[in-house]
Enzyme design. Sequence first.
Site, short mmCIF file in Angstrom:
data_model
loop_
_atom_site.label_atom_id
_atom_site.label_comp_id
_atom_site.label_asym_id
_atom_site.label_seq_id
_atom_site.Cartn_x
_atom_site.Cartn_y
_atom_site.Cartn_z
N LYS A 41 0.84 -1.21 0.00
CA LYS A 41 0.00 0.00 0.00
C LYS A 41 0.87 1.25 0.00
O LYS A 41 0.63 2.20 -0.77
CB LYS A 41 -0.94 -0.01 1.21
CG LYS A 41 -2.02 -1.07 1.14
CD LYS A 41 -2.79 -1.16 2.44
CE LYS A 41 -3.81 -2.27 2.43
NZ LYS A 41 -4.56 -2.36 3.70
N SER A 94 -0.53 0.64 6.07
CA SER A 94 -0.80 -0.20 7.22
C SER A 94 -1.79 -1.28 6.83
O SER A 94 -2.61 -1.09 5.92
CB SER A 94 -1.37 0.64 8.38
OG SER A 94 -1.53 -0.16 9.54
N ASP A 95 -1.70 -2.40 7.50
CA ASP A 95 -2.65 -3.47 7.28
C ASP A 95 -2.80 -4.24 8.58
O ASP A 95 -1.86 -4.33 9.37
CB ASP A 95 -2.20 -4.41 6.16
CG ASP A 95 -3.32 -5.33 5.72
OD1 ASP A 95 -4.22 -4.85 5.00
OD2 ASP A 95 -3.33 -6.50 6.11
N GLN A 96 -3.99 -4.77 8.76
CA GLN A 96 -4.25 -5.58 9.95
C GLN A 96 -4.91 -6.88 9.52
O GLN A 96 -5.81 -6.88 8.68
CB GLN A 96 -5.17 -4.84 10.92
CG GLN A 96 -5.43 -5.63 12.19
CD GLN A 96 -6.34 -4.87 13.13
OE1 GLN A 96 -7.53 -4.78 12.89
NE2 GLN A 96 -5.77 -4.32 14.17
N ALA A 125 0.49 -4.27 10.89
CA ALA A 125 1.76 -3.86 10.31
C ALA A 125 1.67 -2.42 9.83
O ALA A 125 0.62 -1.96 9.39
CB ALA A 125 2.12 -4.77 9.14
#
Length: 189
Positions: A51, A67-69, A104
């Site tokens: 991203k 960011s990613d979850q 992250a």
Amino acid sequence: MPLMLASTSRYRRELLERLRVPFHIARPEVDETVLASESVADMATRLARAKAEAIARQHPGTWVIGSDQAAELDGQPLGKPGHREAAIAQLAAMSGRQVRFHTAACLVRDGETLDAQDVTTVRFRSLSAAEIERYVDAEQPFDCAGSFKSEGLGIALFDAIESSDPTALVGLPLIAVSRMLREAGFDLP
């Protein structure tokens, strides 16, 4: 220094606003398909980086936060439910169990990369079908990994939350993001 958030998530925007650093928002176009034999933690890191890199390519010289979850139950990823029935099913599956959330974050500019990941363990109470339905109908957490909002009524679903960064569970680990921004030269308190 210019800064962009590679996300249109209102949760991430609201969290980043806490740091009082001016930033712009951009929607990254990234394929979020889980790769074969990829761990949930690795998937979160890969997607956060993808991203940030997607937006950084469009804006040279700009620092970009991605960011990613990803939620993990028994080694399998849990996505955003999208609708009521899926949210009810997710919460029923997590009832009385522990779920790990990998959040992250990645900061990218012109090939420079800083990244971090927080792991939060959520221990769910044993939930009745009626409790789950009341919660889902009250808060409609259809856009949240794990089908709850810990910053809202969802907190009543848990026995405990174990994390080194309480903002990570909401979607952006601000302790790590603050560290990365300072390393990149931003002035933070």
